[in-house]
Design a protein around this motif. Structure first.
Motif, PDB file in Angstrom:
ATOM      1  N   ILE A 103       0.898  -1.163   0.000  1.00 40.90           N
ATOM      2  CA  ILE A 103       0.000   0.000   0.000  1.00 40.90           C
ATOM      3  C   ILE A 103       0.929   1.204   0.000  1.00 40.90           C
ATOM      4  O   ILE A 103       1.799   1.317   0.880  1.00 40.90           O
ATOM      5  CB  ILE A 103      -0.882   0.020   1.265  1.00 40.90           C
ATOM      6  CG1 ILE A 103      -1.747  -1.245   1.333  1.00 40.90           C
ATOM      7  CG2 ILE A 103      -1.759   1.263   1.294  1.00 40.90           C
ATOM      8  CD1 ILE A 103      -2.562  -1.355   2.632  1.00 40.90           C
ATOM      9  N   VAL A 113      -1.328   5.388   3.405  1.00 39.60           N
ATOM     10  CA  VAL A 113      -1.105   4.777   4.717  1.00 39.60           C
ATOM     11  C   VAL A 113      -1.265   5.820   5.824  1.00 39.60           C
ATOM     12  O   VAL A 113      -0.607   6.875   5.790  1.00 39.60           O
ATOM     13  CB  VAL A 113       0.304   4.143   4.798  1.00 39.60           C
ATOM     14  CG1 VAL A 113       0.574   3.590   6.187  1.00 39.60           C
ATOM     15  CG2 VAL A 113       0.452   3.034   3.763  1.00 39.60           C
ATOM     16  N   ALA A 114      -2.151   5.529   6.784  1.00 40.09           N
ATOM     17  CA  ALA A 114      -2.280   6.410   7.949  1.00 40.09           C
ATOM     18  C   ALA A 114      -0.963   6.349   8.728  1.00 40.09           C
ATOM     19  O   ALA A 114      -0.407   5.271   8.913  1.00 40.09           O
ATOM     20  CB  ALA A 114      -3.439   5.932   8.815  1.00 40.09           C
ATOM     21  N   SER A 168      -8.911   5.796  12.073  1.00 40.63           N
ATOM     22  CA  SER A 168      -8.572   4.925  10.936  1.00 40.63           C
ATOM     23  C   SER A 168      -9.039   3.494  11.181  1.00 40.63           C
ATOM     24  O   SER A 168      -9.262   2.734  10.251  1.00 40.63           O
ATOM     25  CB  SER A 168      -7.057   4.930  10.685  1.00 40.63           C
ATOM     26  OG  SER A 168      -6.368   4.300  11.750  1.00 40.63           O
ATOM     27  N   GLY A 169      -9.178   3.127  12.448  1.00 43.78           N
ATOM     28  CA  GLY A 169      -9.593   1.762  12.778  1.00 43.78           C
ATOM     29  C   GLY A 169      -8.431   0.785  12.877  1.00 43.78           C
ATOM     30  O   GLY A 169      -8.631  -0.391  13.164  1.00 43.78           O
ATOM     31  N   SER A 203      -4.885  -0.923  14.404  1.00 43.56           N
ATOM     32  CA  SER A 203      -4.370  -1.103  15.759  1.00 43.56           C
ATOM     33  C   SER A 203      -2.959  -0.524  15.920  1.00 43.56           C
ATOM     34  O   SER A 203      -2.540  -0.220  17.032  1.00 43.56           O
ATOM     35  CB  SER A 203      -4.400  -2.572  16.171  1.00 43.56           C
ATOM     36  OG  SER A 203      -3.958  -3.373  15.142  1.00 43.56           O
ATOM     37  N   VAL A 250       0.195   1.933  13.493  1.00 43.06           N
ATOM     38  CA  VAL A 250       0.543   2.629  12.237  1.00 43.06           C
ATOM     39  C   VAL A 250       2.028   3.032  12.292  1.00 43.06           C
ATOM     40  O   VAL A 250       2.617   3.109  13.376  1.00 43.06           O
ATOM     41  CB  VAL A 250      -0.330   3.898  12.013  1.00 43.06           C
ATOM     42  CG1 VAL A 250      -1.788   3.548  11.799  1.00 43.06           C
ATOM     43  CG2 VAL A 250      -0.164   4.902  13.151  1.00 43.06           C
ATOM     44  N   PRO A 268       1.548  -7.939  11.760  1.00 41.97           N
ATOM     45  CA  PRO A 268       0.445  -7.778  10.809  1.00 41.97           C
ATOM     46  C   PRO A 268       0.818  -6.984   9.559  1.00 41.97           C
ATOM     47  O   PRO A 268       0.207  -7.130   8.520  1.00 41.97           O
ATOM     48  CB  PRO A 268      -0.635  -7.046  11.617  1.00 41.97           C
ATOM     49  CG  PRO A 268       0.028  -6.548  12.851  1.00 41.97           C
ATOM     50  CD  PRO A 268       1.278  -7.343  13.078  1.00 41.97           C
ATOM     51  N   PHE A 269       1.837  -6.132   9.654  1.00 43.93           N
ATOM     52  CA  PHE A 269       2.321  -5.420   8.463  1.00 43.93           C
ATOM     53  C   PHE A 269       3.804  -5.141   8.608  1.00 43.93           C
ATOM     54  O   PHE A 269       4.344  -5.134   9.727  1.00 43.93           O
ATOM     55  CB  PHE A 269       1.553  -4.111   8.237  1.00 43.93           C
ATOM     56  CG  PHE A 269       1.842  -3.024   9.243  1.00 43.93           C
ATOM     57  CD1 PHE A 269       2.788  -2.043   8.984  1.00 43.93           C
ATOM     58  CD2 PHE A 269       1.166  -2.974  10.453  1.00 43.93           C
ATOM     59  CE1 PHE A 269       3.040  -1.033   9.911  1.00 43.93           C
ATOM     60  CE2 PHE A 269       1.409  -1.963  11.377  1.00 43.93           C
ATOM     61  CZ  PHE A 269       2.362  -0.989  11.099  1.00 43.93           C
ATOM     62  N   THR A 289       1.085  -5.668   3.830  1.00 47.38           N
ATOM     63  CA  THR A 289       0.246  -6.229   4.891  1.00 47.38           C
ATOM     64  C   THR A 289       0.159  -7.752   4.788  1.00 47.38           C
ATOM     65  O   THR A 289       0.370  -8.342   3.722  1.00 47.38           O
ATOM     66  CB  THR A 289      -1.188  -5.662   4.828  1.00 47.38           C
ATOM     67  OG1 THR A 289      -1.775  -6.048   3.587  1.00 47.38           O
ATOM     68  CG2 THR A 289      -1.191  -4.155   4.971  1.00 47.38           C
ATOM     69  N   ARG A 312      -2.560  -9.291   4.811  1.00 48.96           N
ATOM     70  CA  ARG A 312      -3.670  -9.539   3.879  1.00 48.96           C
ATOM     71  C   ARG A 312      -3.171  -9.643   2.438  1.00 48.96           C
ATOM     72  O   ARG A 312      -3.571 -10.543   1.687  1.00 48.96           O
ATOM     73  CB  ARG A 312      -4.665  -8.382   4.023  1.00 48.96           C
ATOM     74  CG  ARG A 312      -5.869  -8.481   3.140  1.00 48.96           C
ATOM     75  CD  ARG A 312      -6.897  -7.422   3.567  1.00 48.96           C
ATOM     76  NE  ARG A 312      -8.144  -7.620   2.871  1.00 48.96           N
ATOM     77  CZ  ARG A 312      -8.450  -7.014   1.737  1.00 48.96           C
ATOM     78  NH1 ARG A 312      -7.611  -6.161   1.182  1.00 48.96           N
ATOM     79  NH2 ARG A 312      -9.601  -7.257   1.152  1.00 48.96           N
TER      80      ARG A 312
HETATM   81  O1  4BW Z   1     -10.162   0.203   8.029  1.00 48.94           O
HETATM   82  C1  4BW Z   1     -10.032  -0.968   7.601  1.00 48.94           C
HETATM   83  N1  4BW Z   1     -10.380  -1.269   6.300  1.00 48.94           N
HETATM   84  C2  4BW Z   1     -10.223  -2.566   5.814  1.00 48.94           C
HETATM   85  N2  4BW Z   1     -10.547  -2.790   4.517  1.00 48.94           N
HETATM   86  N3  4BW Z   1      -9.749  -3.594   6.560  1.00 48.94           N
HETATM   87  C3  4BW Z   1      -9.411  -3.338   7.863  1.00 48.94           C
HETATM   88  C4  4BW Z   1      -9.522  -2.055   8.418  1.00 48.94           C
HETATM   89  N4  4BW Z   1      -9.067  -2.117   9.694  1.00 48.94           N
HETATM   90  C5  4BW Z   1      -8.705  -3.414   9.926  1.00 48.94           C
HETATM   91  N5  4BW Z   1      -8.929  -4.156   8.817  1.00 48.94           N
HETATM   92  C6  4BW Z   1      -8.699  -5.613   8.699  1.00 48.94           C
HETATM   93  C7  4BW Z   1      -7.614  -5.901   7.677  1.00 48.94           C
HETATM   94  O2  4BW Z   1      -7.829  -7.180   7.140  1.00 48.94           O
HETATM   95  O3  4BW Z   1      -8.220  -6.115   9.982  1.00 48.94           O
HETATM   96  C8  4BW Z   1      -6.875  -6.594   9.836  1.00 48.94           C
HETATM   97  C9  4BW Z   1      -6.048  -6.228  11.026  1.00 48.94           C
HETATM   98  O4  4BW Z   1      -5.972  -4.805  11.149  1.00 48.94           O
HETATM   99  P1  4BW Z   1      -4.932  -4.138  12.142  1.00 48.94           P
HETATM  100  O5  4BW Z   1      -3.531  -4.235  11.386  1.00 48.94           O
HETATM  101  O6  4BW Z   1      -4.816  -4.965  13.383  1.00 48.94           O
HETATM  102  O7  4BW Z   1      -5.351  -2.713  12.311  1.00 48.94           O
HETATM  103  C10 4BW Z   1      -6.354  -5.914   8.563  1.00 48.94           C
HETATM  104  O8  4BW Z   1      -5.336  -6.746   8.051  1.00 48.94           O
HETATM  105  P2  4BW Z   1      -4.299  -6.191   6.970  1.00 48.94           P
HETATM  106  O9  4BW Z   1      -5.025  -5.529   5.821  1.00 48.94           O
HETATM  107  O10 4BW Z   1      -3.401  -7.346   6.615  1.00 48.94           O
HETATM  108  O11 4BW Z   1      -3.492  -5.040   7.721  1.00 48.94           O
HETATM  109  C11 4BW Z   1      -2.506  -5.382   8.686  1.00 48.94           C
HETATM  110  C12 4BW Z   1      -2.126  -4.196   9.495  1.00 48.94           C
HETATM  111  O12 4BW Z   1      -1.550  -3.207   8.655  1.00 48.94           O
HETATM  112  C13 4BW Z   1      -3.290  -3.512  10.180  1.00 48.94           C
HETATM  113  C14 4BW Z   1      -2.757  -2.107  10.383  1.00 48.94           C
HETATM  114  O13 4BW Z   1      -1.917  -2.052  11.545  1.00 48.94           O
HETATM  115  C15 4BW Z   1      -1.855  -1.912   9.157  1.00 48.94           C
HETATM  116  N6  4BW Z   1      -2.554  -1.188   8.081  1.00 48.94           N
HETATM  117  C16 4BW Z   1      -3.242  -1.740   7.036  1.00 48.94           C
HETATM  118  N7  4BW Z   1      -3.667  -0.802   6.174  1.00 48.94           N
HETATM  119  C17 4BW Z   1      -3.229   0.387   6.655  1.00 48.94           C
HETATM  120  C18 4BW Z   1      -2.520   0.138   7.874  1.00 48.94           C
HETATM  121  N8  4BW Z   1      -1.975   1.114   8.610  1.00 48.94           N
HETATM  122  C19 4BW Z   1      -2.130   2.390   8.154  1.00 48.94           C
HETATM  123  N9  4BW Z   1      -2.789   2.707   6.999  1.00 48.94           N
HETATM  124  C20 4BW Z   1      -3.347   1.755   6.221  1.00 48.94           C
HETATM  125  N10 4BW Z   1      -3.988   2.107   5.087  1.00 48.94           N
END
Ligand code: 4BW
Length: 147
Positions: free
Chosen positions: A19, A24-25, A43-44, A46, A48, A114-115, A130, A132
């Motif tokens: 990403i 990225v937040a 941002s939701g 856990s 960043v 997780p990332f 990530t 994912r």
């Molecule tokens: O807001 C969200 N949108 C979406 N589409 N999926 C989310 C969101 N929040 C959480 N998720 C899902 C994802 O599958 O939960 C998983 C765990 O989230 P986390 O860790 O514990 O907040 C997410 O898995 P992931 O996509 O493999 O992302 C792993 C970690 O990467 C996240 C977060 O810490 C970071 N991350 C991912 N996208 C990010 C980010 N940090 C900042 N900006 C982003 N755009």
């Protein structure tokens, strides 16, 4: 041939599936914890990345580290959120990938994280890879190899 050798995991790079930084937040070293918590809650996510003022990667910060700072003996001491700064509690012990590293390198790192943050040749923050994204690529490889 070995399944891993046939797969895209050794052909694609971190840059191909990350990403990008602009999506990225993140927070900065000189932000107070109240700003970092706001970014995390809104941002939701856990945790960043944390960047310095020149956008170089320094570490990460998560909700647990922040909440640990304000837990008092009997109640949350919320006023501390404006007194403590990100640089005081940042986690610097993180795995990092270069843009040209393979996804297989990434796979090894997302087992425990997780990332993973990705940097360019001068250590400027380029984005995150990530768990994912890696799992989705492994799923694509699996079905392609079965076909
Ligand atoms: O807001 C969200 N949108 C979406 N589409 N999926 C989310 C969101 N929040 C959480 N998720 C899902 C994802 O599958 O939960 C998983 C765990 O989230 P986390 O860790 O514990 O907040 C997410 O898995 P992931 O996509 O493999 O992302 C792993 C970690 O990467 C996240 C977060 O810490 C970071 N991350 C991912 N996208 C990010 C980010 N940090 C900042 N900006 C982003 N755009």
């Amino acid at each position: 041939m070995d399944l891993i050798e046939e797969s895209q995991m050794t052909q694609l790079t971190a840059a191909d599936l990350m990403i990008s930084a602009d999506k990225v937040a993140h927070v900065q070293l000189n932000n107070p914890l109240e700003h970092a918590l706001l970014v995390l809650v809104k941002s939701g996510y856990s945790a960043v990345p944390v960047l310095d003022t020149s956008y170089k990667l320094v570490g990460t910060i998560g909700k647990t580290i922040i909440l640990n700072q304000i837990i008092g003996l009997e109640h949350f001491e919320g006023e501390k959120l404006s007194e403590i700064y990100v640089h005081e509690v940042i986690n610097k012990d993180i795995p990092v990938l270069k843009k040209e590293d393979t996804l297989l390198n990434g796979l090894n790192k997302v087992i425990d994280h997780p990332f993973v943050c990705v940097v360019d040749t001068e250590d400027y923050f380029a984005g995150i890879l990530t768990r994912r994204a890696i799992l989705k690529q492994m799923k694509r490889d699996y079905y392609q190899q079965k076909a």
